[in-house]
Design a protein around this motif. Structure first.
Motif, PDB file in Angstrom:
ATOM      1  N   ILE A   9       4.701  -8.704  25.578  1.00  0.00           N
ATOM      2  CA  ILE A   9       4.055  -9.482  26.626  1.00  0.00           C
ATOM      3  C   ILE A   9       3.315  -8.505  27.522  1.00  0.00           C
ATOM      4  O   ILE A   9       3.899  -7.886  28.403  1.00  0.00           O
ATOM      5  CB  ILE A   9       5.084 -10.306  27.421  1.00  0.00           C
ATOM      6  CG1 ILE A   9       5.838 -11.224  26.467  1.00  0.00           C
ATOM      7  CG2 ILE A   9       4.398 -11.110  28.515  1.00  0.00           C
ATOM      8  CD1 ILE A   9       6.977 -11.964  27.087  1.00  0.00           C
ATOM      9  N   SER A  10       2.040  -8.335  27.256  1.00  0.00           N
ATOM     10  CA  SER A  10       1.190  -7.461  28.050  1.00  0.00           C
ATOM     11  C   SER A  10      -0.141  -8.172  28.266  1.00  0.00           C
ATOM     12  O   SER A  10      -0.431  -9.190  27.631  1.00  0.00           O
ATOM     13  CB  SER A  10       0.978  -6.126  27.342  1.00  0.00           C
ATOM     14  OG  SER A  10       0.271  -6.325  26.137  1.00  0.00           O
ATOM     15  N   GLU A  11      -0.940  -7.634  29.146  1.00  0.00           N
ATOM     16  CA  GLU A  11      -2.227  -8.261  29.436  1.00  0.00           C
ATOM     17  C   GLU A  11      -3.127  -8.258  28.199  1.00  0.00           C
ATOM     18  O   GLU A  11      -3.797  -9.244  27.904  1.00  0.00           O
ATOM     19  CB  GLU A  11      -2.909  -7.515  30.581  1.00  0.00           C
ATOM     20  CG  GLU A  11      -4.150  -8.203  31.095  1.00  0.00           C
ATOM     21  CD  GLU A  11      -4.700  -7.538  32.338  1.00  0.00           C
ATOM     22  OE1 GLU A  11      -5.822  -7.896  32.710  1.00  0.00           O
ATOM     23  OE2 GLU A  11      -4.034  -6.671  32.915  1.00  0.00           O
ATOM     24  N   LYS A  12      -3.114  -7.175  27.461  1.00  0.00           N
ATOM     25  CA  LYS A  12      -3.942  -7.079  26.265  1.00  0.00           C
ATOM     26  C   LYS A  12      -3.507  -8.087  25.204  1.00  0.00           C
ATOM     27  O   LYS A  12      -4.344  -8.765  24.601  1.00  0.00           O
ATOM     28  CB  LYS A  12      -3.880  -5.657  25.711  1.00  0.00           C
ATOM     29  CG  LYS A  12      -4.769  -5.431  24.523  1.00  0.00           C
ATOM     30  CD  LYS A  12      -4.747  -3.991  24.091  1.00  0.00           C
ATOM     31  CE  LYS A  12      -5.683  -3.762  22.925  1.00  0.00           C
ATOM     32  NZ  LYS A  12      -5.702  -2.356  22.510  1.00  0.00           N
ATOM     33  N   ASN A  14      -1.765 -10.857  25.673  1.00  0.00           N
ATOM     34  CA  ASN A  14      -2.035 -12.211  26.161  1.00  0.00           C
ATOM     35  C   ASN A  14      -3.494 -12.589  25.957  1.00  0.00           C
ATOM     36  O   ASN A  14      -3.800 -13.740  25.620  1.00  0.00           O
ATOM     37  CB  ASN A  14      -1.654 -12.345  27.632  1.00  0.00           C
ATOM     38  CG  ASN A  14      -0.162 -12.404  27.841  1.00  0.00           C
ATOM     39  OD1 ASN A  14       0.593 -12.661  26.910  1.00  0.00           O
ATOM     40  ND2 ASN A  14       0.275 -12.152  29.056  1.00  0.00           N
ATOM     41  N   ASN A  15      -4.419 -11.653  26.156  1.00  0.00           N
ATOM     42  CA  ASN A  15      -5.833 -11.925  25.921  1.00  0.00           C
ATOM     43  C   ASN A  15      -6.101 -12.224  24.453  1.00  0.00           C
ATOM     44  O   ASN A  15      -6.876 -13.127  24.124  1.00  0.00           O
ATOM     45  CB  ASN A  15      -6.698 -10.755  26.381  1.00  0.00           C
ATOM     46  CG  ASN A  15      -6.771 -10.654  27.887  1.00  0.00           C
ATOM     47  OD1 ASN A  15      -6.516 -11.622  28.600  1.00  0.00           O
ATOM     48  ND2 ASN A  15      -7.112  -9.473  28.381  1.00  0.00           N
ATOM     49  N   THR A  17      -3.909 -13.462  22.306  1.00  0.00           N
ATOM     50  CA  THR A  17      -3.304 -14.763  22.026  1.00  0.00           C
ATOM     51  C   THR A  17      -4.180 -15.894  22.537  1.00  0.00           C
ATOM     52  O   THR A  17      -4.416 -16.880  21.833  1.00  0.00           O
ATOM     53  CB  THR A  17      -1.903 -14.849  22.663  1.00  0.00           C
ATOM     54  OG1 THR A  17      -1.091 -13.801  22.139  1.00  0.00           O
ATOM     55  CG2 THR A  17      -1.240 -16.187  22.361  1.00  0.00           C
ATOM     56  N   GLU A  18      -4.686 -15.777  23.762  1.00  0.00           N
ATOM     57  CA  GLU A  18      -5.540 -16.824  24.311  1.00  0.00           C
ATOM     58  C   GLU A  18      -6.848 -16.945  23.544  1.00  0.00           C
ATOM     59  O   GLU A  18      -7.345 -18.043  23.311  1.00  0.00           O
ATOM     60  CB  GLU A  18      -5.822 -16.541  25.785  1.00  0.00           C
ATOM     61  CG  GLU A  18      -4.614 -16.751  26.670  1.00  0.00           C
ATOM     62  CD  GLU A  18      -4.864 -16.327  28.106  1.00  0.00           C
ATOM     63  OE1 GLU A  18      -6.031 -16.025  28.451  1.00  0.00           O
ATOM     64  OE2 GLU A  18      -3.896 -16.295  28.869  1.00  0.00           O
ATOM     65  N   LYS A  19      -7.413 -15.835  23.133  1.00  0.00           N
ATOM     66  CA  LYS A  19      -8.677 -15.841  22.406  1.00  0.00           C
ATOM     67  C   LYS A  19      -8.528 -16.507  21.048  1.00  0.00           C
ATOM     68  O   LYS A  19      -9.414 -17.231  20.601  1.00  0.00           O
ATOM     69  CB  LYS A  19      -9.165 -14.402  22.235  1.00  0.00           C
ATOM     70  CG  LYS A  19     -10.504 -14.274  21.588  1.00  0.00           C
ATOM     71  CD  LYS A  19     -10.917 -12.814  21.540  1.00  0.00           C
ATOM     72  CE  LYS A  19     -12.252 -12.646  20.862  1.00  0.00           C
ATOM     73  NZ  LYS A  19     -12.636 -11.242  20.756  1.00  0.00           N
TER      74      LYS A  19
END
Length: 119
Positions: A9-12, A14-15, A17-19
């Motif tokens: 679970i990191s910002e990279k 998460n990006n 996963t959302e993309k």
């Protein structure tokens, strides 16, 4: 045997996963659908820190059993342990960070994992 150490679970991540979780619409340039709007279905990707000795089949089986989803593919990345040193009052302190393995799991269309449901 538990091969998954923890979800990544990191910002990279998460990006990523959302993309990959959003259906995308684009205009076809070639083929029978030339000029038409074509929707590409989403296949969500999630990251995990796993044990270095785990292989793709073991990771796939454990994710499917633990989260009740269908895994389409597993990509793995190995990271070497980094050497570090610092100067202290006691002198030069040397050490090494642990090596680890990262797995990026692609799920079947429509499947999702909610890491925060157990909180």
């Amino acid at each position: 045997m538990a091969f998954i150490i923890k979800p990544l679970i990191s910002e990279k991540m998460n990006n990523i996963t959302e993309k990959t979780s959003v259906d995308r619409t684009f205009k076809a340039k070639t083929g029978a659908h030339k000029g038409e709007q074509v929707t590409k279905k989403a296949h969500a990707k999630y990251g995990f820190i796993v044990k270095p000795e785990a292989n793709k089949l073991e990771i796939k089986a454990e994710v499917e059993a633990q989260y009740n989803v269908t895994v389409e593919s597993v990509n793995t990345l190995r990271y070497a342990g980094k050497r570090s040193q610092r100067y202290t009052k006691a002198g030069l302190v040397r050490g090494q960070k642990n090596a680890f393995k990262k797995a990026i799991v692609t799920l079947k269309e429509g499947d999702t994992i909610d890491f925060y449901s157990n909180i």
